[in-house]
Write a protein that holds these residues in place. Structure first.
Motif, PDB file in Angstrom:
ATOM      1  N   ALA A  39       0.777  -1.202  -0.141  1.00 24.19           N
ATOM      2  CA  ALA A  39       0.140  -0.057  -0.067  1.00 24.19           C
ATOM      3  C   ALA A  39       0.239   1.222   0.521  1.00 24.19           C
ATOM      4  O   ALA A  39       2.137   0.942   0.245  1.00 24.19           O
ATOM      5  CB  ALA A  39      -1.002   0.097   1.243  1.00 24.19           C
ATOM      6  N   LEU A  40       0.437   2.514  -1.084  1.00 26.71           N
ATOM      7  CA  LEU A  40       0.868   3.712   0.054  1.00 26.71           C
ATOM      8  C   LEU A  40      -0.650   4.175   0.575  1.00 26.71           C
ATOM      9  O   LEU A  40      -0.747   4.793   0.041  1.00 26.71           O
ATOM     10  CB  LEU A  40       1.492   4.178  -1.802  1.00 26.71           C
ATOM     11  CG  LEU A  40       2.362   3.500  -2.971  1.00 26.71           C
ATOM     12  CD1 LEU A  40       2.438   4.097  -3.588  1.00 26.71           C
ATOM     13  CD2 LEU A  40       3.845   3.585  -2.124  1.00 26.71           C
ATOM     14  N   VAL A  41       0.218   5.499   1.279  1.00 21.98           N
ATOM     15  CA  VAL A  41      -0.206   6.244   2.770  1.00 21.98           C
ATOM     16  C   VAL A  41       0.037   7.386   2.017  1.00 21.98           C
ATOM     17  O   VAL A  41       1.203   8.605   1.816  1.00 21.98           O
ATOM     18  CB  VAL A  41      -0.160   6.017   4.195  1.00 21.98           C
ATOM     19  CG1 VAL A  41      -0.689   6.821   4.754  1.00 21.98           C
ATOM     20  CG2 VAL A  41      -0.870   4.692   4.181  1.00 21.98           C
ATOM     21  N   LEU A  42      -1.165   8.281   1.889  1.00 24.51           N
ATOM     22  CA  LEU A  42      -1.084   9.868   2.270  1.00 24.51           C
ATOM     23  C   LEU A  42      -1.347  10.253   2.754  1.00 24.51           C
ATOM     24  O   LEU A  42      -2.610  10.172   2.850  1.00 24.51           O
ATOM     25  CB  LEU A  42      -1.179  10.412   0.720  1.00 24.51           C
ATOM     26  CG  LEU A  42      -0.898  10.214  -0.723  1.00 24.51           C
ATOM     27  CD1 LEU A  42      -1.116  10.928  -1.938  1.00 24.51           C
ATOM     28  CD2 LEU A  42       1.124   9.710  -0.617  1.00 24.51           C
ATOM     29  N   SER A  43      -1.081  11.046   3.778  1.00 29.29           N
ATOM     30  CA  SER A  43      -1.592  11.307   4.838  1.00 29.29           C
ATOM     31  C   SER A  43      -1.608  13.052   5.494  1.00 29.29           C
ATOM     32  O   SER A  43       0.313  13.830   5.269  1.00 29.29           O
ATOM     33  CB  SER A  43      -0.757  10.725   6.278  1.00 29.29           C
ATOM     34  OG  SER A  43      -1.886  11.328   7.718  1.00 29.29           O
ATOM     35  N   GLY A  44      -2.389  13.924   6.214  1.00 28.11           N
ATOM     36  CA  GLY A  44      -2.068  14.810   7.190  1.00 28.11           C
ATOM     37  C   GLY A  44      -1.924  14.577   8.539  1.00 28.11           C
ATOM     38  O   GLY A  44      -0.690  13.831   8.539  1.00 28.11           O
ATOM     39  N   GLY A  45      -1.576  15.842   8.918  1.00 31.10           N
ATOM     40  CA  GLY A  45      -0.797  15.105  10.316  1.00 31.10           C
ATOM     41  C   GLY A  45       0.889  15.583  10.166  1.00 31.10           C
ATOM     42  O   GLY A  45       1.276  16.073  11.731  1.00 31.10           O
ATOM     43  N   SER A  46       1.765  15.976   9.506  1.00 34.54           N
ATOM     44  CA  SER A  46       2.909  16.188   9.245  1.00 34.54           C
ATOM     45  C   SER A  46       3.949  15.372  10.065  1.00 34.54           C
ATOM     46  O   SER A  46       3.144  13.759   9.844  1.00 34.54           O
ATOM     47  CB  SER A  46       3.377  17.952  10.364  1.00 34.54           C
ATOM     48  OG  SER A  46       5.334  17.922  10.040  1.00 34.54           O
ATOM     49  N   ALA A  47       4.717  14.754  11.295  1.00 31.47           N
ATOM     50  CA  ALA A  47       5.641  13.927  11.075  1.00 31.47           C
ATOM     51  C   ALA A  47       5.043  12.614  11.833  1.00 31.47           C
ATOM     52  O   ALA A  47       4.615  11.638  11.717  1.00 31.47           O
ATOM     53  CB  ALA A  47       6.214  14.262  12.706  1.00 31.47           C
ATOM     54  N   TYR A  48       3.508  13.809  12.898  1.00 32.99           N
ATOM     55  CA  TYR A  48       2.557  12.385  13.234  1.00 32.99           C
ATOM     56  C   TYR A  48       1.523  11.727  12.450  1.00 32.99           C
ATOM     57  O   TYR A  48       1.332  10.977  13.248  1.00 32.99           O
ATOM     58  CB  TYR A  48       1.116  13.024  14.278  1.00 32.99           C
ATOM     59  CG  TYR A  48       2.095  14.301  15.277  1.00 32.99           C
ATOM     60  CD1 TYR A  48       1.884  13.562  16.788  1.00 32.99           C
ATOM     61  CD2 TYR A  48       2.141  15.760  15.571  1.00 32.99           C
ATOM     62  CE1 TYR A  48       2.683  14.751  17.588  1.00 32.99           C
ATOM     63  CE2 TYR A  48       2.635  16.440  16.291  1.00 32.99           C
ATOM     64  CZ  TYR A  48       2.897  15.990  17.527  1.00 32.99           C
ATOM     65  OH  TYR A  48       3.547  16.626  18.663  1.00 32.99           O
ATOM     66  N   GLY A  49       1.304  12.258  11.295  1.00 36.09           N
ATOM     67  CA  GLY A  49       0.449  11.823  10.602  1.00 36.09           C
ATOM     68  C   GLY A  49       1.209  10.830   9.933  1.00 36.09           C
ATOM     69  O   GLY A  49       0.573   9.649   9.039  1.00 36.09           O
TER      70      GLY A  49
END
Length: 338
Positions: free
Chosen positions: A68-78
């Motif tokens: 899988a590949l993930v794109l997230s918000g949250g900076s390092a938390y994400g």
């Protein structure tokens, strides 16, 4: 080239996309996966990336496929959204097997959306749960604009968002792009009406307004986001455009790397300025391997060109589909057209 039936990255057969978000948080995560491992690589052109497990995508590394590949918000938390996706894959018994051990491989990247007006006073990092929820929701259709990773995205002048677009080439090969548009630069020309990506629009997919007739475009840069930021340091770091481009063409890791490089042109055509020191601009490229391309050297060039066009269109569609929400710091494109 014509858009696929959904005009989404999931026009590449076999791909599934899931998104999850918290409206009060003004953030979320989006995952791309399929029912088997796939070939992928990555190229970074921004000056401030945030990533997980991207080293294994280099052409000289031994891992042949990821889950899988993930794109997230949250900076390092994400980046912890990847852990939630790993949990989902493990529960499904999927991953790279070494003896009796099964290890899901989930590279990811993040945007900075910690200063967008959302409630960031959590006691426990919410992104692992968001990643798992996004994985569990993965399907062939998904929302654009203020959804998933794009929930709290901001461009220089307007709300950003999650965008996607696709093309089917004359050869029958399908190419798609998905993007979280949260750049330093603007996605629209001065006046907030015309998109920089207008020359590449298909069938009025982001308003059909055409190109801006003004001259001297790009000589003066403005940013509502920078004016809102608390200090110069924040305004230069609270950004990033991250994307995934996909194709059913049978590409190896080195070819996927070249595809990611070519696709970055799409960011530069749709965002002004792009690839700045304060952006973490990054493109993953992935192949399902379903369509052979033979030894024609022009095939990869055409696929890369199509990916760049799709990525430009996806960025404009991200902003076009953004919708207002309580506590927004910037207006939506739709708010400015009255």
């Amino acid at each position: 080239m014509k858009p696929g039936p959904k005009n989404l990255i999931t026009d590449v057969e076999g791909l599934l996309v899931g998104s999850a978000q918290e409206d009060a948080l003004k953030s979320g995560a989006t995952v791309v996966t399929m029912d088997r491992p796939f070939v992928a690589s990555v190229h970074v052109m921004g000056g401030a990336p945030g990533t997980r497990e991207t080293d294994l995508l280099a052409p000289d590394k031994s891992v042949a496929g990821v889950d899988a590949l993930v794109l997230s918000g949250g900076s390092a938390y994400g980046l912890d959204a990847c852990s939630g996706v790993v949990d989902g894959l493990r529960a499904a018994g999927r991953g790279f097997q070494i003896g009796s051990a099964v290890i899901p491989l989930v590279p990811g990247a993040i945007i900075f959306d910690l200063l967008n007006g959302g409630d960031k006073g959590w006691r426990e990092n919410p992104y692992r749960c968001l990643g798992r929820e996004a994985f569990d929701k993965a399907s062939e259709t998904f929302d654009l604009g203020s959804a998933g990773v794009g929930t709290g995205a901001l461009s220089a002048m307007l709300k950003g968002g999650l965008g996607s677009a696709s093309f089917v080439l004359e050869s029958g090969i399908t190419v798609g792009a998905m993007v979280a548009a949260n750049p330093v630069g603007s996605v629209t020309t001065p006046g907030d009406r015309h998109f920089w990506a207008a020359p590449f629009e298909v069938d009025g997919e982001f308003g059909g307004l055409g190109t801006d007739p003004a001259s001297g475009l790009g000589r003066t840069l403005d940013s509502r986001k920078a004016r809102l930021a608390s200090g110069e340091n924040a305004s230069q770091r609270a950004n990033t455009t991250i994307a995934i481009v996909a194709t059913d063409a049978d590409l190896d890791k080195a070819q996927c790397n070249r595809l990611a490089v070519a696709a970055h042109d799409g960011i530069a055509r749709a965002t002004v300025p792009a690839h700045t020191p304060g952006d973490g601009d990054l493109v993953f490229a992935m192949s399902t391997g379903a369509q052979p391309i033979g030894d024609d050297p022009r095939a990869l060039a055409e696929i890369g060109h199509a990916a760049a066009l799709c990525l430009s269109r996806a960025i404009a569609r991200a902003v076009y589909h953004a919708r207002p929400a309580s506590g927004d710091l910037l207006p939506c494109w739709s708010d400015m057209q009255g």
